[in-house]
Design a protein around this motif. Structure first.
Motif, PDB file in Angstrom:
ATOM      1  N   MET A   1       1.099  -1.051  -0.451  1.00 53.84           N
ATOM      2  CA  MET A   1       0.083  -0.138   0.192  1.00 53.84           C
ATOM      3  C   MET A   1       1.398   1.262   0.160  1.00 53.84           C
ATOM      4  SD  MET A   1      -2.908   1.585   2.750  1.00 53.84           S
ATOM      5  CE  MET A   1      -4.425   0.378   2.027  1.00 53.84           C
ATOM      6  N   ASP A   2       0.281   1.928  -0.677  1.00 54.57           N
ATOM      7  CA  ASP A   2       1.836   3.189  -1.281  1.00 54.57           C
ATOM      8  C   ASP A   2       0.912   4.597  -0.503  1.00 54.57           C
ATOM      9  OD1 ASP A   2      -0.452   3.371  -3.274  1.00 54.57           O
ATOM     10  OD2 ASP A   2       1.402   3.426  -5.104  1.00 54.57           O
ATOM     11  N   ALA A   3       1.042   5.545  -0.890  1.00 52.80           N
ATOM     12  CA  ALA A   3       0.212   6.986  -0.518  1.00 52.80           C
ATOM     13  C   ALA A   3      -0.726   7.733  -0.611  1.00 52.80           C
ATOM     14  CB  ALA A   3       1.400   8.108  -0.426  1.00 52.80           C
ATOM     15  N   LEU A   4      -1.098   7.203  -2.491  1.00 52.74           N
ATOM     16  CA  LEU A   4      -2.127   6.997  -2.801  1.00 52.74           C
ATOM     17  C   LEU A   4      -3.148   5.994  -2.497  1.00 52.74           C
ATOM     18  CD1 LEU A   4      -3.528   8.867  -5.163  1.00 52.74           C
ATOM     19  CD2 LEU A   4      -2.689   7.036  -6.452  1.00 52.74           C
ATOM     20  N   ASP A   5      -2.719   4.630  -2.340  1.00 54.63           N
ATOM     21  CA  ASP A   5      -3.734   4.269  -1.719  1.00 54.63           C
ATOM     22  C   ASP A   5      -4.687   4.569  -0.388  1.00 54.63           C
ATOM     23  OD1 ASP A   5      -3.885   2.476  -3.595  1.00 54.63           O
ATOM     24  OD2 ASP A   5      -2.167   0.940  -2.426  1.00 54.63           O
ATOM     25  N   ARG A   6      -3.830   4.699   0.963  1.00 48.68           N
ATOM     26  CA  ARG A   6      -3.865   5.275   2.664  1.00 48.68           C
ATOM     27  C   ARG A   6      -4.478   6.720   1.670  1.00 48.68           C
ATOM     28  NH1 ARG A   6       1.520   3.760   2.881  1.00 48.68           N
ATOM     29  NH2 ARG A   6       2.643   5.852   2.261  1.00 48.68           N
ATOM     30  N   LEU A   7      -4.395   7.425   0.928  1.00 45.58           N
ATOM     31  CA  LEU A   7      -5.101   8.871   1.095  1.00 45.58           C
ATOM     32  C   LEU A   7      -6.424   8.566  -0.259  1.00 45.58           C
ATOM     33  CD1 LEU A   7      -2.656  11.054   0.267  1.00 45.58           C
ATOM     34  CD2 LEU A   7      -4.096  11.243   1.667  1.00 45.58           C
ATOM     35  N   ALA A   8      -7.008   7.266  -0.580  1.00 44.60           N
ATOM     36  CA  ALA A   8      -7.933   6.636  -1.868  1.00 44.60           C
ATOM     37  C   ALA A   8      -9.252   6.907  -0.713  1.00 44.60           C
ATOM     38  CB  ALA A   8      -7.569   5.647  -1.549  1.00 44.60           C
ATOM     39  N   GLU A   9      -9.672   6.747   0.427  1.00 43.59           N
ATOM     40  CA  GLU A   9     -11.251   6.575   0.877  1.00 43.59           C
ATOM     41  C   GLU A   9     -10.756   8.080   0.956  1.00 43.59           C
ATOM     42  OE1 GLU A   9     -13.534   5.015   4.662  1.00 43.59           O
ATOM     43  OE2 GLU A   9     -11.812   4.350   4.110  1.00 43.59           O
ATOM     44  N   PRO A  10     -10.462   9.247   1.668  1.00 47.43           N
ATOM     45  CA  PRO A  10     -10.344  10.457   1.189  1.00 47.43           C
ATOM     46  C   PRO A  10     -10.733  11.382   0.721  1.00 47.43           C
ATOM     47  CG  PRO A  10      -8.528  10.191   2.608  1.00 47.43           C
ATOM     48  CD  PRO A  10      -9.065   8.758   2.018  1.00 47.43           C
ATOM     49  N   GLY A  11      -9.923  10.949   0.049  1.00 46.97           N
ATOM     50  CA  GLY A  11      -9.748  11.525  -0.930  1.00 46.97           C
ATOM     51  C   GLY A  11     -10.846  11.511  -1.654  1.00 46.97           C
ATOM     52  N   LEU A  12     -11.244  10.379  -2.303  1.00 45.31           N
ATOM     53  CA  LEU A  12     -12.064   9.655  -3.267  1.00 45.31           C
ATOM     54  C   LEU A  12     -14.043  10.501  -2.447  1.00 45.31           C
ATOM     55  CD1 LEU A  12     -11.640   6.201  -5.006  1.00 45.31           C
ATOM     56  CD2 LEU A  12     -11.260   8.386  -6.238  1.00 45.31           C
ATOM     57  N   ASP A  13     -13.709  10.134  -1.378  1.00 40.34           N
ATOM     58  CA  ASP A  13     -15.534  10.995  -0.527  1.00 40.34           C
ATOM     59  C   ASP A  13     -14.813  12.824  -0.805  1.00 40.34           C
ATOM     60  OD1 ASP A  13     -17.001  10.970   1.320  1.00 40.34           O
ATOM     61  OD2 ASP A  13     -16.122  12.662   1.944  1.00 40.34           O
ATOM     62  N   LEU A  14     -13.927  13.022  -1.445  1.00 35.23           N
ATOM     63  CA  LEU A  14     -14.224  15.030  -1.512  1.00 35.23           C
ATOM     64  C   LEU A  14     -13.862  14.509  -3.361  1.00 35.23           C
ATOM     65  CD1 LEU A  14     -13.738  17.789  -0.915  1.00 35.23           C
ATOM     66  CD2 LEU A  14     -11.147  16.890  -1.269  1.00 35.23           C
ATOM     67  N   LEU A  15     -13.663  14.317  -3.877  1.00 32.91           N
ATOM     68  CA  LEU A  15     -14.153  14.414  -5.451  1.00 32.91           C
ATOM     69  C   LEU A  15     -15.682  13.924  -5.625  1.00 32.91           C
ATOM     70  CD1 LEU A  15     -10.710  13.250  -6.766  1.00 32.91           C
ATOM     71  CD2 LEU A  15     -11.497  15.410  -6.264  1.00 32.91           C
ATOM     72  N   ARG A  16     -15.990  12.664  -4.888  1.00 32.50           N
ATOM     73  CA  ARG A  16     -17.037  12.607  -5.289  1.00 32.50           C
ATOM     74  C   ARG A  16     -18.339  13.964  -4.838  1.00 32.50           C
ATOM     75  NH1 ARG A  16     -16.475   7.094  -3.172  1.00 32.50           N
ATOM     76  NH2 ARG A  16     -17.117   8.015  -0.738  1.00 32.50           N
ATOM     77  N   ARG A  17     -17.939  14.449  -3.870  1.00 29.78           N
ATOM     78  CA  ARG A  17     -18.298  16.020  -3.857  1.00 29.78           C
ATOM     79  C   ARG A  17     -18.500  16.846  -4.873  1.00 29.78           C
ATOM     80  NH1 ARG A  17     -19.763  15.965   2.126  1.00 29.78           N
ATOM     81  NH2 ARG A  17     -19.534  14.491   3.237  1.00 29.78           N
ATOM     82  N   VAL A  18     -16.510  17.200  -5.413  1.00 33.69           N
ATOM     83  CA  VAL A  18     -16.474  17.961  -6.283  1.00 33.69           C
ATOM     84  C   VAL A  18     -16.857  17.714  -7.818  1.00 33.69           C
ATOM     85  CG1 VAL A  18     -14.342  18.435  -8.025  1.00 33.69           C
ATOM     86  CG2 VAL A  18     -14.068  18.666  -5.153  1.00 33.69           C
ATOM     87  N   ASP A  19     -17.080  16.465  -7.692  1.00 32.53           N
ATOM     88  CA  ASP A  19     -18.291  15.684  -9.322  1.00 32.53           C
ATOM     89  C   ASP A  19     -19.496  16.263  -9.280  1.00 32.53           C
ATOM     90  OD1 ASP A  19     -15.582  14.666 -10.190  1.00 32.53           O
ATOM     91  OD2 ASP A  19     -16.523  12.517  -9.556  1.00 32.53           O
ATOM     92  N   ARG A  20     -20.001  16.012  -8.100  1.00 33.32           N
ATOM     93  CA  ARG A  20     -21.929  16.760  -8.224  1.00 33.32           C
ATOM     94  C   ARG A  20     -21.656  18.399  -8.031  1.00 33.32           C
ATOM     95  NH1 ARG A  20     -23.001  14.547  -2.411  1.00 33.32           N
ATOM     96  NH2 ARG A  20     -25.136  15.746  -2.454  1.00 33.32           N
ATOM     97  N   LEU A  21     -20.763  18.979  -7.357  1.00 31.00           N
ATOM     98  CA  LEU A  21     -20.596  20.255  -7.233  1.00 31.00           C
ATOM     99  C   LEU A  21     -20.873  21.264  -8.553  1.00 31.00           C
ATOM    100  CD1 LEU A  21     -18.838  21.218  -4.534  1.00 31.00           C
ATOM    101  CD2 LEU A  21     -21.233  21.495  -4.936  1.00 31.00           C
ATOM    102  N   ILE A  22     -19.660  20.889  -9.785  1.00 30.25           N
ATOM    103  CA  ILE A  22     -19.202  20.874 -10.734  1.00 30.25           C
ATOM    104  C   ILE A  22     -19.975  20.886 -11.898  1.00 30.25           C
ATOM    105  CG2 ILE A  22     -16.764  21.144 -10.502  1.00 30.25           C
ATOM    106  CD1 ILE A  22     -16.093  19.143 -11.843  1.00 30.25           C
ATOM    107  N   ALA A  23     -20.954  19.652 -11.745  1.00 32.87           N
ATOM    108  CA  ALA A  23     -22.083  18.804 -12.903  1.00 32.87           C
ATOM    109  C   ALA A  23     -23.176  19.799 -12.783  1.00 32.87           C
ATOM    110  CB  ALA A  23     -22.366  17.414 -12.476  1.00 32.87           C
ATOM    111  N   ALA A  24     -23.127  20.629 -11.493  1.00 32.63           N
ATOM    112  CA  ALA A  24     -24.276  21.218 -11.732  1.00 32.63           C
ATOM    113  C   ALA A  24     -23.628  22.972 -12.051  1.00 32.63           C
ATOM    114  CB  ALA A  24     -24.851  21.580  -9.652  1.00 32.63           C
ATOM    115  N   GLY A  25     -22.370  22.841 -12.835  1.00 29.08           N
ATOM    116  CA  GLY A  25     -21.842  24.294 -13.249  1.00 29.08           C
ATOM    117  C   GLY A  25     -21.075  24.878 -13.129  1.00 29.08           C
ATOM    118  N   VAL A  26     -20.262  25.468 -13.895  1.00 25.02           N
ATOM    119  CA  VAL A  26     -19.130  25.617 -12.782  1.00 25.02           C
ATOM    120  C   VAL A  26     -18.699  27.504 -13.626  1.00 25.02           C
ATOM    121  CG1 VAL A  26     -16.065  25.326 -13.651  1.00 25.02           C
ATOM    122  CG2 VAL A  26     -17.698  23.674 -13.594  1.00 25.02           C
ATOM    123  N   PRO A  27     -17.560  27.965 -12.886  1.00 26.98           N
ATOM    124  CA  PRO A  27     -17.661  29.199 -13.518  1.00 26.98           C
ATOM    125  C   PRO A  27     -17.108  29.784 -14.602  1.00 26.98           C
ATOM    126  CG  PRO A  27     -16.719  29.445 -11.186  1.00 26.98           C
ATOM    127  CD  PRO A  27     -17.670  27.941 -11.793  1.00 26.98           C
TER     128      PRO A  27
END
Length: 226
Positions: A1-27
């Motif tokens: 397990m490397d650094a990316l594996d350790r950050l995968a869970e919190p990183g993907l949780d944040l990016l799911r939120r990011v994806d939902r927000l930018i799907a609604a519109g980007v400046p």
């Protein structure tokens, strides 16, 4: 397990939120637009796909290919044994044997040369995956502790910006996170394309180069030397 594996869970949780927000519109005019057009994928999906890339299988493939070289060495050694006969057939055999030895193991265009190039390419890809995963992990670590991440979590917790319409709270922050993640992935994939261009000539199929006149002539007697 490397650094990316350790950050995968919190990183993907944040990016799911990011994806939902930018799907609604980007400046309009935000720097994330060219990255989205180029990658054709939202940052969460892009990172999920990259998580499946690991350097170990590629490095193992390189080692496995190099082990095949020993078999070619054994064949080449057998072909170098001198023959105790002479005549036109022996001459033709010698020409064919020399051509086969060149084809097996003489320079980068030989079969052994191609094996070594294939192993080298696998090693280079393994290094690329390892370096790219580290760069992505560093970016995820930075965005997870950023003020933009706090704003994105707050916005998605209320769901206020999920409805269509003008750019809502947290969207600009999400777009900034998306731009940072997609930018590092663009660099990674540029590196992969560069590797392919560099190695492609060494990975091309090698052609058999027959001797100038390697056809046996059986119309003349062959003298055996024992």
């Amino acid at each position: 397990m490397d650094a990316l594996d350790r950050l995968a869970e919190p990183g993907l949780d944040l990016l799911r939120r990011v994806d939902r927000l930018i799907a609604a519109g980007v400046p309009e005019g935000h720097r994330v637009w060219p990255l989205l057009r180029r990658m054709q994928v939202l940052p969460g999906d892009a990172v999920r796909g990259f998580l499946d890339l690991h350097p170990v299988p590629l490095a193992s493939a390189g080692h496995a290919v190099r082990r095949l070289v020993r078999g070619y060495d054994d064949v080449s050694a057998a072909l170098t044994d001198s023959v105790l006969w002479s005549g036109p057939a022996a001459t033709a055999y010698g020409q064919q044997r020399a051509a086969l030895l060149r084809h097996l193991d003489e320079g980068p265009d030989s079969l052994v040369g191609r094996l070594e190039s294939t192993a080298g390419y696998a090693d280079a890809l393994a290094d690329w995956v390892e370096g790219s995963r580290l760069a992505l992990a560093r970016t995820l670590a930075d965005v997870l502790r950023s003020a933009e991440a706090v704003a994105v979590v707050a916005a998605t917790a209320t769901g206020a910006s999920m409805r269509p319409g003008p750019v809502g709270p947290g969207v600009a922050d999400a777009a900034e996170i998306a731009a940072r993640v997609l930018a590092v992935l663009c660099v990674a994939y540029d590196g992969a394309e560069t590797l392919l261009r560099q190695w492609a000539p060494s990975l091309a199929e090698t052609a058999w180069r027959p001797p100038a006149d390697g056809r046996p002539r059986y119309d003349q007697p062959t003298r055996v030397g024992w």
